[in-house]
Write a protein that holds these residues in place. Structure first.
Motif, PDB file in Angstrom:
ATOM      1  N   ALA A   1       0.827  -1.212   0.000  1.00 10.74           N
ATOM      2  CA  ALA A   1       0.000   0.000   0.000  1.00 10.74           C
ATOM      3  C   ALA A   1       0.864   1.266   0.000  1.00 10.74           C
ATOM      4  CB  ALA A   1      -0.943  -0.004   1.202  1.00 10.74           C
ATOM      5  N   VAL A   2       2.081   1.194   0.554  1.00 11.29           N
ATOM      6  CA  VAL A   2       2.930   2.394   0.571  1.00 11.29           C
ATOM      7  C   VAL A   2       3.371   2.775  -0.840  1.00 11.29           C
ATOM      8  CG1 VAL A   2       3.745   1.999   2.928  1.00 11.29           C
ATOM      9  CG2 VAL A   2       5.125   1.201   1.014  1.00 11.29           C
ATOM     10  N   ILE A   3       3.461   1.800  -1.739  1.00 11.88           N
ATOM     11  CA  ILE A   3       3.817   2.120  -3.122  1.00 11.88           C
ATOM     12  C   ILE A   3       2.702   2.954  -3.737  1.00 11.88           C
ATOM     13  CG2 ILE A   3       4.285   1.183  -5.423  1.00 11.88           C
ATOM     14  CD1 ILE A   3       5.505  -1.276  -4.019  1.00 11.88           C
ATOM     15  N   ASP A   4       1.467   2.517  -3.572  1.00 11.80           N
ATOM     16  CA  ASP A   4       0.328   3.266  -4.119  1.00 11.80           C
ATOM     17  C   ASP A   4       0.198   4.640  -3.472  1.00 11.80           C
ATOM     18  OD1 ASP A   4      -0.408   1.118  -5.807  1.00 11.80           O
ATOM     19  OD2 ASP A   4      -1.473   0.157  -4.139  1.00 11.80           O
TER      20      ASP A   4
ATOM     21  N   ASN B   1      12.068   3.645 -12.083  1.00  9.91           N
ATOM     22  CA  ASN B   1      12.997   2.994 -11.159  1.00  9.91           C
ATOM     23  C   ASN B   1      14.184   2.471 -11.974  1.00  9.91           C
ATOM     24  OD1 ASN B   1      14.022   1.487  -8.859  1.00  9.91           O
ATOM     25  ND2 ASN B   1      13.166  -0.314  -9.836  1.00  9.91           N
ATOM     26  N   HIS B   2      15.361   3.036 -11.716  1.00 11.45           N
ATOM     27  CA  HIS B   2      16.581   2.577 -12.385  1.00 11.45           C
ATOM     28  C   HIS B   2      17.328   1.690 -11.399  1.00 11.45           C
ATOM     29  CE1 HIS B   2      15.966   5.820 -15.317  1.00 11.45           C
ATOM     30  NE2 HIS B   2      15.692   6.583 -14.279  1.00 11.45           N
ATOM     31  N   ALA B   3      17.670   0.471 -11.810  1.00  9.33           N
ATOM     32  CA  ALA B   3      18.360  -0.454 -10.908  1.00  9.33           C
ATOM     33  C   ALA B   3      19.306  -1.336 -11.713  1.00  9.33           C
ATOM     34  CB  ALA B   3      17.347  -1.308 -10.152  1.00  9.33           C
ATOM     35  N   PRO B   4      20.359  -1.849 -11.056  1.00  8.77           N
ATOM     36  CA  PRO B   4      21.338  -2.671 -11.776  1.00  8.77           C
ATOM     37  C   PRO B   4      20.777  -3.955 -12.376  1.00  8.77           C
ATOM     38  CG  PRO B   4      22.240  -1.932  -9.687  1.00  8.77           C
ATOM     39  CD  PRO B   4      20.782  -1.563  -9.692  1.00  8.77           C
ATOM     40  N   ILE B   5      19.732  -4.511 -11.786  1.00  9.07           N
ATOM     41  CA  ILE B   5      19.208  -5.782 -12.289  1.00  9.07           C
ATOM     42  C   ILE B   5      17.965  -5.581 -13.145  1.00  9.07           C
ATOM     43  CG2 ILE B   5      18.207  -8.007 -11.601  1.00  9.07           C
ATOM     44  CD1 ILE B   5      20.176  -7.992  -9.273  1.00  9.07           C
ATOM     45  N   LYS B   6      17.036  -4.752 -12.712  1.00  9.16           N
ATOM     46  CA  LYS B   6      15.806  -4.536 -13.478  1.00  9.16           C
ATOM     47  C   LYS B   6      15.312  -3.113 -13.258  1.00  9.16           C
ATOM     48  CE  LYS B   6      12.214  -5.769 -15.926  1.00  9.16           C
ATOM     49  NZ  LYS B   6      12.339  -6.020 -17.336  1.00  9.16           N
ATOM     50  N   SER B   7      15.207  -2.337 -14.328  1.00  5.22           N
ATOM     51  CA  SER B   7      14.613  -1.006 -14.273  1.00  5.22           C
ATOM     52  C   SER B   7      13.150  -1.115 -14.675  1.00  5.22           C
ATOM     53  CB  SER B   7      15.356  -0.052 -15.204  1.00  5.22           C
ATOM     54  OG  SER B   7      16.678   0.145 -14.749  1.00  5.22           O
ATOM     55  N   THR B   8      12.326  -0.212 -14.120  1.00  2.00           N
ATOM     56  CA  THR B   8      10.888  -0.271 -14.386  1.00  2.00           C
ATOM     57  C   THR B   8      10.319   1.123 -14.594  1.00  2.00           C
ATOM     58  OG1 THR B   8      10.316  -0.165 -12.029  1.00  2.00           O
ATOM     59  CG2 THR B   8      10.608  -2.358 -12.974  1.00  2.00           C
ATOM     60  N   ILE B   9       9.140   1.158 -15.222  1.00  2.00           N
ATOM     61  CA  ILE B   9       8.375   2.395 -15.357  1.00  2.00           C
ATOM     62  C   ILE B   9       6.959   2.089 -14.895  1.00  2.00           C
ATOM     63  CG2 ILE B   9       7.437   4.115 -16.948  1.00  2.00           C
ATOM     64  CD1 ILE B   9       9.903   3.673 -18.697  1.00  2.00           C
ATOM     65  N   GLY B  10       6.474   2.866 -13.938  1.00  2.00           N
ATOM     66  CA  GLY B  10       5.124   2.681 -13.393  1.00  2.00           C
ATOM     67  C   GLY B  10       5.120   1.817 -12.152  1.00  2.00           C
ATOM     68  N   ILE B  11       4.138   2.070 -11.287  1.00  2.00           N
ATOM     69  CA  ILE B  11       4.114   1.344 -10.012  1.00  2.00           C
ATOM     70  C   ILE B  11       3.800  -0.133 -10.172  1.00  2.00           C
ATOM     71  CG2 ILE B  11       3.711   3.339  -8.525  1.00  2.00           C
ATOM     72  CD1 ILE B  11       0.776   2.708  -8.460  1.00  2.00           C
ATOM     73  N   ASN B  12       2.994  -0.495 -11.165  1.00  2.00           N
ATOM     74  CA  ASN B  12       2.690  -1.919 -11.351  1.00  2.00           C
ATOM     75  C   ASN B  12       3.938  -2.704 -11.753  1.00  2.00           C
ATOM     76  OD1 ASN B  12      -0.003  -1.629 -10.623  1.00  2.00           O
ATOM     77  ND2 ASN B  12      -0.622  -1.151 -12.712  1.00  2.00           N
ATOM     78  N   ASP B  13       4.721  -2.163 -12.688  1.00  2.00           N
ATOM     79  CA  ASP B  13       5.972  -2.828 -13.066  1.00  2.00           C
ATOM     80  C   ASP B  13       6.968  -2.832 -11.914  1.00  2.00           C
ATOM     81  OD1 ASP B  13       5.009  -3.407 -15.554  1.00  2.00           O
ATOM     82  OD2 ASP B  13       6.301  -2.001 -16.636  1.00  2.00           O
ATOM     83  N   PHE B  14       6.998  -1.744 -11.141  1.00  2.00           N
ATOM     84  CA  PHE B  14       7.881  -1.668  -9.970  1.00  2.00           C
ATOM     85  C   PHE B  14       7.568  -2.808  -8.999  1.00  2.00           C
ATOM     86  CE2 PHE B  14       8.729   0.132  -5.667  1.00  2.00           C
ATOM     87  CZ  PHE B  14      10.108   0.229  -5.756  1.00  2.00           C
ATOM     88  N   LYS B  15       6.284  -3.019  -8.743  1.00  2.00           N
ATOM     89  CA  LYS B  15       5.873  -4.100  -7.845  1.00  2.00           C
ATOM     90  C   LYS B  15       6.217  -5.470  -8.438  1.00  2.00           C
ATOM     91  CE  LYS B  15       1.790  -1.653  -6.122  1.00  2.00           C
ATOM     92  NZ  LYS B  15       0.307  -1.653  -6.131  1.00  2.00           N
ATOM     93  N   GLN B  16       5.805  -5.677  -9.706  1.00  2.00           N
ATOM     94  CA  GLN B  16       5.921  -6.997 -10.308  1.00  2.00           C
ATOM     95  C   GLN B  16       7.352  -7.388 -10.657  1.00  2.00           C
ATOM     96  OE1 GLN B  16       3.366  -7.576 -13.686  1.00  2.00           O
ATOM     97  NE2 GLN B  16       4.150  -9.604 -14.116  1.00  2.00           N
TER      98      GLN B  16
ATOM     99  N   LEU C   1      12.363  -9.925  -5.393  1.00  2.00           N
ATOM    100  CA  LEU C   1      13.171  -9.942  -4.167  1.00  2.00           C
ATOM    101  C   LEU C   1      12.458 -10.713  -3.059  1.00  2.00           C
ATOM    102  CD1 LEU C   1      14.591  -6.321  -4.231  1.00  2.00           C
ATOM    103  CD2 LEU C   1      15.952  -8.408  -4.148  1.00  2.00           C
ATOM    104  N   PHE C   2      11.158 -10.431  -2.874  1.00  2.00           N
ATOM    105  CA  PHE C   2      10.385 -11.139  -1.849  1.00  2.00           C
ATOM    106  C   PHE C   2      10.308 -12.634  -2.145  1.00  2.00           C
ATOM    107  CE2 PHE C   2       7.694  -7.144  -0.783  1.00  2.00           C
ATOM    108  CZ  PHE C   2       8.696  -6.675   0.047  1.00  2.00           C
ATOM    109  N   ASP C   3      10.116 -12.982  -3.416  1.00  2.00           N
ATOM    110  CA  ASP C   3       9.995 -14.391  -3.792  1.00  2.00           C
ATOM    111  C   ASP C   3      11.312 -15.154  -3.625  1.00  2.00           C
ATOM    112  OD1 ASP C   3       7.340 -14.009  -4.422  1.00  2.00           O
ATOM    113  OD2 ASP C   3       7.679 -13.861  -6.591  1.00  2.00           O
TER     114      ASP C   3
END
Length: 192
Positions: free
Chosen positions: A61-64, A73-88, A94-96
């Motif tokens: 919920a804190v992401i939303d 989100n720029h990161a060494p392993i996976k960059s994302t655009i949008g909160i849904n991609d950030f979560k998924q 990482l959690f999995d």
């Protein structure tokens, strides 16, 4: 001179002294710096609380609530655009992979307006799903990094840039022993 920082307006009167140097009305400047320090502290605390809720309490919920919908989100392993991609594609892997993932904030630097830098450590046991193409080997993994966070005028996170030693993480994921700080100490050499 007039400056505006997050709703605070500061007017500084500068006087040219007979020696040619400028003097500033220090009471107003001190008040401004006190107010700026308070703002920096509040922003830093909010960011640390938000990231702690996300990583240690797995509170999506804190992401939303705190991320701009089209955040980058720029990161060494996976960059994302949008909160849904950030979560998924960033958070869930990482959690999995690390069911006992822990995040610790060591240091937070804030410019008082829109830029925050957080130095952190992630740790966990790789006993879940594969991560970054590496199958779990049950080893305890630990890596440090920094995240640069940019806020918009509404206080939402619109961009993050996370940096860490990717090769060091990959070596741990392959089962290699994690290098300890004392391993980096130079060997003593004798001078003749």
């Amino acid at each position: 001179y007039q400056r505006r920082v997050r709703g605070l307006s500061l007017k500084i009167k500068m006087r040219l002294s007979s020696s040619g140097s400028f003097s500033v009305e220090s009471d107003k400047l001190q008040k401004f710096h006190s107010e700026l320090a308070l703002i920096q502290s509040k922003i830093s605390n909010t960011i640390v609380t938000t990231l702690n809720d996300l990583w240690n309490n797995r509170n999506f919920a804190v992401i939303d609530a705190h991320f701009y919908p089209q955040c980058t989100n720029h990161a060494p392993i996976k960059s994302t655009i949008g909160i849904n991609d950030f979560k998924q594609y960033f958070v869930l892997p990482l959690f999995d992979a690390f069911p006992d993932l822990k995040w610790i904030s060591h240091e937070v630097i804030c410019d008082g307006r829109t830029n925050i830098v957080c130095r952190f450590t992630f740790s966990g046991t790789h006993k879940g799903k594969p991560y970054a193409g590496f199958k779990p080997q049950g080893g305890k993994i630990c890596w440090e990094g920094i995240t640069i966070i940019h806020l918009d005028d509404a206080g939402l996170i619109y961009e993050t840039r996370t940096l860490f030693d990717r090769e060091g993480l990959f070596n741990q994921l392959q089962g290699e022993r994690r290098k300890k700080p004392e391993d980096d100490k130079p060997e003593k050499t004798e001078h003749k």
